[in-house]
Scaffold this motif. Structure first.
Motif, PDB file in Angstrom:
ATOM      1  N   THR A 193      43.120  42.759  60.025  1.00 25.74           N
ATOM      2  CA  THR A 193      44.060  43.082  61.102  1.00 25.74           C
ATOM      3  C   THR A 193      45.307  43.764  60.551  1.00 25.74           C
ATOM      4  O   THR A 193      45.844  44.701  61.167  1.00 25.74           O
ATOM      5  CB  THR A 193      44.452  41.814  61.892  1.00 25.74           C
ATOM      6  OG1 THR A 193      43.266  41.106  62.242  1.00 25.74           O
ATOM      7  CG2 THR A 193      45.209  42.167  63.158  1.00 25.74           C
TER       8      THR A 193
ATOM      9  N   LYS B 168      45.841  53.578  65.599  1.00 27.13           N
ATOM     10  CA  LYS B 168      46.113  52.256  66.159  1.00 27.13           C
ATOM     11  C   LYS B 168      46.819  52.286  67.518  1.00 27.13           C
ATOM     12  O   LYS B 168      46.862  51.269  68.203  1.00 27.13           O
ATOM     13  CB  LYS B 168      46.992  51.469  65.188  1.00 27.13           C
ATOM     14  CG  LYS B 168      48.428  52.007  65.118  1.00 27.13           C
ATOM     15  CD  LYS B 168      49.288  51.174  64.187  1.00 27.13           C
ATOM     16  CE  LYS B 168      50.720  51.726  64.184  1.00 27.13           C
ATOM     17  NZ  LYS B 168      51.594  50.968  63.296  1.00 27.13           N
TER      18      LYS B 168
ATOM     19  N   ILE C 164      46.593  44.330  68.643  1.00 25.18           N
ATOM     20  CA  ILE C 164      46.643  44.013  67.206  1.00 25.18           C
ATOM     21  C   ILE C 164      47.767  43.014  66.923  1.00 25.18           C
ATOM     22  O   ILE C 164      47.579  42.035  66.197  1.00 25.18           O
ATOM     23  CB  ILE C 164      46.851  45.295  66.370  1.00 25.18           C
ATOM     24  CG1 ILE C 164      45.607  46.181  66.433  1.00 25.18           C
ATOM     25  CG2 ILE C 164      47.163  44.949  64.910  1.00 25.18           C
ATOM     26  CD1 ILE C 164      45.808  47.568  65.834  1.00 25.18           C
TER      27      ILE C 164
END
Length: 208
Positions: free
Chosen positions: A42, A51, A58
């Protein structure tokens, strides 16, 4: 999605602890390995150029994993300390001599048993450990048990200072004697350690 799926059916191993009426938990090595692996994965995602769409997800996931990690650490620490002193404070003699510590332990003991009931009824690691309130409580219990253990060590040192032969005994052995002051014959098992050339004593009916 794969990481979330991997946590399905990941549970604590919960079993009765001796004859205390409560439980103890076992954290398998695979659980810690899975946590470590997912935290690293992660964190790597946080540096990914792709991302952006997943930023919030996340962040939530890494916060959850870190929370679970901390709770497990504190849970195991509390359990270890609780196990080391639980039998001690079942002794009425020691309760009388360590009144303040006994009360402090009694409070932690009551709350610890509630936590064990909760984990026994819901052993799912991810659900149970994602709990900041629980983390705060466990840190508090750890602090109290450290204080109790420290005072118990001082108590044992005082007993050793009063009778130097007790220095030959480990804490657990000395506590075994102190917890059973109404049973003079209880010293029998520890005589070889305390004294050279003594195998055993013979006790009369009146315990002479």
């Amino acid at each position: 999605n794969k990481m979330e799926d991997a946590w399905k059916d990941i549970n604590f191993e919960v079993s009765p602890y001796k004859k205390t009426g409560t439980f103890c938990v076992r954290v398998r090595d695979e659980i810690i390995q899975l946590l470590d692996e997912h935290i690293v994965t992660t964190q790597a995602m946080q540096f990914s150029p792709y991302k952006q769409f997943f930023v919030d997800r996340i962040a939530r996931w890494v916060a959850k994993l870190n929370m679970v990690y901390e709770v497990i650490e504190e849970l195991i620490a509390v359990q270890s300390k609780w196990m080391s002193v639980e039998a001690v404070f079942n002794s009425e003699d020691i309760k009388r001599q360590l009144l303040s510590e006994s009360r402090q332990f009694s409070n932690v003991n009551k709350n610890w048993r509630l936590i064990m009931q909760q984990v026994q009824s819901n052993p799912d690691v991810l659900i149970f450990c994602d709990n900041p309130t629980l983390l705060q409580k466990l840190k508090e219990y750890n602090k109290h048990l450290e204080q109790v253990s420290s005072r118990l060590t001082d108590y044992l040192d005082n007993k050793r200072a009063a009778f130097a032969r007790f220095y030959f005994l480990a804490d657990r052995e000395l506590l075994d004697i102190l917890q059973r002051t109404q049973e003079p014959a209880a010293v029998q098992a520890h005589l070889k350690t305390c004294f050279e050339n003594i195998d055993h004593l013979e006790f009369q009916q009146d315990l002479t």
